[in-house]
Design a protein around this motif. Sequence first.
Motif, PDB file in Angstrom:
ATOM      1  N   PRO A   1       0.560  12.088 -10.774  1.00  0.00           N
ATOM      2  CA  PRO A   1      -0.697  12.033  -9.664  1.00  0.00           C
ATOM      3  C   PRO A   1      -0.913  11.039  -8.854  1.00  0.00           C
ATOM      4  O   PRO A   1      -1.854  10.874  -8.086  1.00  0.00           O
ATOM      5  CB  PRO A   1      -1.486  13.317  -9.711  1.00  0.00           C
ATOM      6  N   LEU A   2      -1.440   9.698 -10.098  1.00  0.00           N
ATOM      7  CA  LEU A   2      -2.396   8.875 -10.311  1.00  0.00           C
ATOM      8  C   LEU A   2      -1.019   8.068  -8.950  1.00  0.00           C
ATOM      9  O   LEU A   2      -2.142   7.827  -7.752  1.00  0.00           O
ATOM     10  CB  LEU A   2      -2.045   8.157 -11.613  1.00  0.00           C
ATOM     11  N   ALA A   3       0.066   8.342  -9.126  1.00  0.00           N
ATOM     12  CA  ALA A   3       0.453   7.272  -8.223  1.00  0.00           C
ATOM     13  C   ALA A   3       0.754   8.033  -6.299  1.00  0.00           C
ATOM     14  O   ALA A   3       0.188   7.462  -5.637  1.00  0.00           O
ATOM     15  CB  ALA A   3       2.496   7.592  -8.289  1.00  0.00           C
ATOM     16  N   PHE A   4       0.696   9.072  -6.355  1.00  0.00           N
ATOM     17  CA  PHE A   4      -0.088  10.066  -5.021  1.00  0.00           C
ATOM     18  C   PHE A   4      -0.904   9.202  -4.289  1.00  0.00           C
ATOM     19  O   PHE A   4      -0.876   8.968  -3.473  1.00  0.00           O
ATOM     20  CB  PHE A   4      -0.095  11.357  -5.506  1.00  0.00           C
ATOM     21  N   VAL A   5      -2.331   9.217  -5.388  1.00  0.00           N
ATOM     22  CA  VAL A   5      -3.375   9.611  -5.102  1.00  0.00           C
ATOM     23  C   VAL A   5      -4.043   7.777  -4.326  1.00  0.00           C
ATOM     24  O   VAL A   5      -4.391   7.453  -3.489  1.00  0.00           O
ATOM     25  CB  VAL A   5      -4.403   9.576  -5.956  1.00  0.00           C
ATOM     26  N   ALA A   6      -2.530   6.869  -5.912  1.00  0.00           N
ATOM     27  CA  ALA A   6      -3.158   5.473  -5.070  1.00  0.00           C
ATOM     28  C   ALA A   6      -2.622   4.917  -3.861  1.00  0.00           C
ATOM     29  O   ALA A   6      -2.669   4.415  -3.094  1.00  0.00           O
ATOM     30  CB  ALA A   6      -2.222   4.505  -5.779  1.00  0.00           C
ATOM     31  N   ILE A   7      -0.928   5.188  -3.383  1.00  0.00           N
ATOM     32  CA  ILE A   7      -1.046   5.238  -1.581  1.00  0.00           C
ATOM     33  C   ILE A   7      -1.701   6.030  -0.986  1.00  0.00           C
ATOM     34  O   ILE A   7      -2.218   5.162   0.197  1.00  0.00           O
ATOM     35  CB  ILE A   7       0.516   6.387  -2.086  1.00  0.00           C
ATOM     36  N   ALA A   8      -2.429   7.155  -1.016  1.00  0.00           N
ATOM     37  CA  ALA A   8      -2.652   7.890  -0.255  1.00  0.00           C
ATOM     38  C   ALA A   8      -4.241   7.438   0.224  1.00  0.00           C
ATOM     39  O   ALA A   8      -4.746   6.528   1.278  1.00  0.00           O
ATOM     40  CB  ALA A   8      -3.294   9.239  -1.100  1.00  0.00           C
ATOM     41  N   ALA A   9      -5.187   6.252  -1.080  1.00  0.00           N
ATOM     42  CA  ALA A   9      -6.299   5.608  -1.347  1.00  0.00           C
ATOM     43  C   ALA A   9      -6.014   4.522  -0.375  1.00  0.00           C
ATOM     44  O   ALA A   9      -6.710   4.035   0.469  1.00  0.00           O
ATOM     45  CB  ALA A   9      -6.435   5.287  -2.444  1.00  0.00           C
ATOM     46  N   ALA A  10      -4.986   3.087  -0.071  1.00  0.00           N
ATOM     47  CA  ALA A  10      -4.801   2.642   0.047  1.00  0.00           C
ATOM     48  C   ALA A  10      -4.772   2.537   1.417  1.00  0.00           C
ATOM     49  O   ALA A  10      -5.190   1.722   3.133  1.00  0.00           O
ATOM     50  CB  ALA A  10      -3.327   2.105  -0.573  1.00  0.00           C
ATOM     51  N   VAL A  11      -3.911   3.929   1.891  1.00  0.00           N
ATOM     52  CA  VAL A  11      -3.672   4.271   3.223  1.00  0.00           C
ATOM     53  C   VAL A  11      -5.180   4.183   3.698  1.00  0.00           C
ATOM     54  O   VAL A  11      -5.681   4.704   5.138  1.00  0.00           O
ATOM     55  CB  VAL A  11      -3.182   5.446   3.805  1.00  0.00           C
ATOM     56  N   ASN A  12      -6.675   5.073   2.755  1.00  0.00           N
ATOM     57  CA  ASN A  12      -7.092   5.845   3.758  1.00  0.00           C
ATOM     58  C   ASN A  12      -8.312   4.310   3.815  1.00  0.00           C
ATOM     59  O   ASN A  12      -9.194   4.184   4.908  1.00  0.00           O
ATOM     60  CB  ASN A  12      -7.819   6.535   3.010  1.00  0.00           C
ATOM     61  N   ILE A  13      -8.367   3.204   2.870  1.00  0.00           N
ATOM     62  CA  ILE A  13      -9.106   2.454   3.203  1.00  0.00           C
ATOM     63  C   ILE A  13      -8.431   1.562   4.560  1.00  0.00           C
ATOM     64  O   ILE A  13      -9.191   0.988   5.428  1.00  0.00           O
ATOM     65  CB  ILE A  13      -8.478   1.354   1.962  1.00  0.00           C
TER      66      ILE A  13
END
Length: 401
Positions: A166-178
């Motif tokens: 889940p940490l890896a998934f969120v890290a990718i999503a956070a980068a996309v969001n920023i």
Amino acid sequence: MNEEQNLTTGSVPGKLIVFALPLLFANLLQSFYSIVDMLVVGRIVGNTGLAAISNASMAGFIINSVCIGLTMGGTVAAAQYKGAGDEKGQRETVGTLFSIAFLAAILVTAIGLSAYKPLFRMLNVPPEAMGDTCAYMKIICCGTVFVFGYNAVCSILKGLGDSKSPLAFVAIAAAVNIVLDIILVGPFAMGTEGAAYATIASQGISFMISVIHLKRRNSVFDFKFRHFAVKPDKMAAILKVGLPAAAQMAVVNISYLLITGMLNRFGVPVAAASGVGLKINTFAGMPCWAIGQAVTAMAGQNFGANDIDRVRKTTKAGLYLNIIITLLTVLLVQLFAKPIMMIFNPVNAEVISDGILYLRICCGANSLVYAVMYTFDSFAMSVLQTLPCSMHFLDAVVRFP
């Protein structure tokens, strides 16, 4: 590489900390969705955009709380079947949870789209911020299915002992969001709507990646159509935990929403300050939530393995960790309240002073009480009990040897 952990063996405090750390970082990164929205919009659009996201985010919290609470039942059921070594039970839990999450997402989306306008009027959203608030919320409601889907996958993974994926998934999503926030709000000049599109796009990407991971890495579920059949016993187990948890979290967030409505009467600066203060307070609670989630997964696996003594030790270790970490977090917020507020709005003295007052009151000794309560709530959920039924189990835990 299989990231699943067997939480029924090894050092209890050590396993708990190792399992909780990825959950903490995942929670922090996931909160970046709205934090980044506020940072970018606050600096580019100004106080009106900041007040809009503050109010819309509060309504979004209710949707997220229902989603997280409901899927939490999947964590507990998966953990218990994992501890018991029952692969069929794990497979049927995954399929049932996905079906429940999909139906719930449709219902919540319909309710959200029909209710947000009268809700914001009731909350006295400042007239100059009303248009942006409604535009942001409409887009967020349309992305509800991604939120439910992602949390369903992650709840299963946590129950099976995997807190790293889940940490890896969120890290990718956070980068996309920023990246999307900066592009859509800035050069594309889409304002608060751009921030909302960035949020649901990142959530959708996170959901798709998590589904692909579950399909490739986990042997108990291969996404065949028959696996999505709702099993009555699994549904009962999931909802026994999920419905009370969703209701509890929704009530808490509704109370915050009502407070936001009262503060809206005092104008845009106060509305903006309370929104930022709530975000900071939410960040401060992240370590407590991560440890609580770890307690739920670890105690659930050991309960499934019928190791009650290890369930007791897990809850005891989680309680001590939560009290110590929450105390340190509260002290840091109290000491650095002004610099933290200035990150979001460095120029408006009224927003900064009101935000500091919010933090002085809301991120204090009450957080320690919450840390204790949340630890025992997490334990109670892990044994598929809800109050007052959990009092018998709670008594067994607090009678430390």
